[in-house]
Write a protein that holds these residues in place. Structure first.
Motif, mmCIF file in Angstrom:
data_model
loop_
_atom_site.group_PDB
_atom_site.id
_atom_site.type_symbol
_atom_site.label_atom_id
_atom_site.label_comp_id
_atom_site.label_asym_id
_atom_site.label_seq_id
_atom_site.Cartn_x
_atom_site.Cartn_y
_atom_site.Cartn_z
ATOM 1 N N THR A 27 13.433 4.198 -15.789
ATOM 2 C CA THR A 27 12.187 4.688 -15.132
ATOM 3 C C THR A 27 12.459 6.142 -15.249
ATOM 4 O OG1 THR A 27 13.381 4.782 -13.022
ATOM 5 C CG2 THR A 27 12.268 2.732 -13.561
ATOM 6 N N ASP A 28 11.274 6.723 -14.485
ATOM 7 C CA ASP A 28 10.976 8.157 -14.527
ATOM 8 C C ASP A 28 11.837 8.594 -13.130
ATOM 9 O OD1 ASP A 28 9.439 7.103 -12.428
ATOM 10 O OD2 ASP A 28 7.767 8.174 -13.320
ATOM 11 N N GLY A 29 12.637 8.021 -12.604
ATOM 12 C CA GLY A 29 13.391 8.590 -11.516
ATOM 13 C C GLY A 29 13.339 7.424 -10.212
ATOM 14 N N ARG A 30 12.076 6.638 -10.508
ATOM 15 C CA ARG A 30 12.034 5.754 -9.518
ATOM 16 C C ARG A 30 12.859 4.539 -9.360
ATOM 17 N NH1 ARG A 30 5.342 5.900 -9.460
ATOM 18 N NH2 ARG A 30 4.988 8.051 -9.785
ATOM 19 N N PRO A 31 12.821 3.520 -8.298
ATOM 20 C CA PRO A 31 13.620 2.337 -8.611
ATOM 21 C C PRO A 31 13.264 1.408 -9.702
ATOM 22 C CG PRO A 31 12.698 2.928 -6.306
ATOM 23 C CD PRO A 31 12.201 3.830 -7.057
ATOM 24 N N TYR A 52 18.325 -4.428 -10.366
ATOM 25 C CA TYR A 52 18.095 -3.498 -9.426
ATOM 26 C C TYR A 52 18.881 -2.202 -9.467
ATOM 27 C CZ TYR A 52 16.763 -0.992 -5.282
ATOM 28 O OH TYR A 52 16.384 0.081 -4.424
ATOM 29 N N GLU A 54 18.442 1.909 -7.908
ATOM 30 C CA GLU A 54 17.420 3.121 -6.894
ATOM 31 C C GLU A 54 17.045 4.103 -7.889
ATOM 32 O OE1 GLU A 54 19.085 4.786 -3.431
ATOM 33 O OE2 GLU A 54 19.898 2.572 -2.674
ATOM 34 N N ASP A 55 17.431 4.347 -8.870
ATOM 35 C CA ASP A 55 17.202 5.393 -9.867
ATOM 36 C C ASP A 55 17.543 5.079 -11.081
ATOM 37 O OD1 ASP A 55 16.715 7.693 -11.289
ATOM 38 O OD2 ASP A 55 17.419 9.027 -9.627
ATOM 39 N N ALA A 80 8.844 -5.113 -10.002
ATOM 40 C CA ALA A 80 8.467 -4.093 -9.134
ATOM 41 C C ALA A 80 7.023 -3.868 -8.781
ATOM 42 C CB ALA A 80 9.034 -2.712 -9.401
ATOM 43 N N GLU A 83 3.151 0.488 -8.735
ATOM 44 C CA GLU A 83 3.270 1.585 -8.555
ATOM 45 C C GLU A 83 4.476 2.100 -9.229
ATOM 46 O OE1 GLU A 83 3.083 0.037 -5.993
ATOM 47 O OE2 GLU A 83 0.886 0.411 -5.160
ATOM 48 N N PHE A 84 5.326 1.379 -9.772
ATOM 49 C CA PHE A 84 6.886 1.682 -10.213
ATOM 50 C C PHE A 84 6.959 1.121 -11.575
ATOM 51 C CE2 PHE A 84 7.308 1.288 -5.719
ATOM 52 C CZ PHE A 84 8.256 2.556 -5.470
#
Length: 112
Positions: A27-31, A52, A54-55, A80, A83-84
């Motif tokens: 991801t771009d730093g999201r969960p 899963y 967190e980052d 998710a 938004e993720f």
């Protein structure tokens, strides 16, 4: 890599000559919440990995999955919210080798 929005899924069918596939999810730093499914033909149970972190930028997921035989499909589901989004790359890793992992000199739990 391909963007998979939250709640969406992508399927990646593979030719019977593909012996294994490389899967990268980030991801771009999201969960990162995802499910990876390996479907091998119409009459077999699917194999599932739930993920899963967190980052997804600091801790992306990477795996090489064996896909012997025909009818192999890898399905990536972003579990998710919308938004993720996540970024997925699912590509053939080993094609037409026909051998096992020991042919590469990679041996886990055994002496060389």
């Amino acid at each position: 890599s391909e963007t998979i929005q939250g709640g969406a899924l992508r399927t990646y069918p593979f030719n019977p000559t593909v012996d294994s596939v490389a899967i990268i999810l980030k991801t771009d730093g999201r969960p990162l919440n995802a499910r990876i499914e390996l479907l091998q033909g119409p009459n077999n149970n699917k194999q599932v990995v739930e993920l899963y972190t967190e980052d997804g930028l600091d801790r992306p997921f990477f795996a090489i999955v064996e896909t012997p035989g025909s009818g192999n499909v890898v399905r990536v589901v972003n579990t998710a919210p919308v938004e993720f989004p996540l970024y997925a790359s699912v590509d053939a890793y080993r094609v037409g080798g026909g051998g096992d992992w020991a042919d590469d000199g990679l041996m886990i739990g055994r002496a060389f």
